[in-house]
Design a protein around this motif. Structure first.
Motif, short mmCIF file in Angstrom:
data_model
loop_
_atom_site.label_atom_id
_atom_site.label_comp_id
_atom_site.label_asym_id
_atom_site.label_seq_id
_atom_site.Cartn_x
_atom_site.Cartn_y
_atom_site.Cartn_z
N LEU A 24 0.81 -1.22 0.00
CA LEU A 24 0.00 0.00 0.00
C LEU A 24 0.85 1.27 0.00
N LEU A 25 2.09 1.18 0.49
CA LEU A 25 2.92 2.37 0.57
C LEU A 25 3.45 2.81 -0.78
N CYS A 26 3.93 1.87 -1.57
CA CYS A 26 4.52 2.25 -2.86
C CYS A 26 3.59 2.02 -4.04
N LEU A 37 8.63 -3.96 2.99
CA LEU A 37 8.29 -2.69 3.63
C LEU A 37 9.50 -1.96 4.18
N PHE A 38 10.39 -2.68 4.84
CA PHE A 38 11.51 -2.03 5.50
C PHE A 38 12.75 -1.86 4.64
N GLN A 45 12.80 3.53 1.24
CA GLN A 45 14.21 3.77 0.90
C GLN A 45 14.63 5.23 1.05
N PRO A 46 13.85 6.21 0.57
CA PRO A 46 14.26 7.61 0.80
C PRO A 46 14.26 8.00 2.28
N ILE A 53 21.26 5.60 6.04
CA ILE A 53 21.27 4.15 6.22
C ILE A 53 20.95 3.51 4.87
N THR A 54 21.80 2.56 4.48
CA THR A 54 21.53 1.79 3.27
C THR A 54 21.51 0.31 3.64
N TRP A 55 20.77 -0.46 2.88
CA TRP A 55 20.60 -1.88 3.15
C TRP A 55 21.11 -2.70 1.97
#
Length: 74
Positions: A24-26, A37-38, A45-46, A53-55
């Motif tokens: 639902l967010l994107c 989601l995370f 991501q933004p 912080i990058t994953w």
């Protein structure tokens, strides 16, 4: 630990949420699960980048969080 009410988790617990499990967010046609989601959602991501912080795309979520704790000495 299956505590966040993602659309995927609600469906597995037989809640009547329909057949659309998209995030639902994107709004992308990607199943809404914790990892998306995370770590992968174009909405979140933004938000992480603002916090510098990058994953990595190749680690399990617990490894990602452990690496973040080490990086920030917490």
């Amino acid at each position: 630990s299956d505590r966040l009410n993602t659309r995927n988790m609600l469906k597995r617990r037989h809640y009547n949420i329909g057949t659309n499990l998209d995030c639902l967010l994107c709004g992308q046609h990607i199943e809404e699960i914790v990892e998306h989601l995370f770590f992968h959602c174009t909405f979140s991501q933004p938000c992480w980048r603002i916090l510098n912080i990058t994953w990595s795309d190749h680690e399990h979520r617990l490894q990602l969080l452990e690496r973040l704790k080490e990086r920030h000495n917490h």
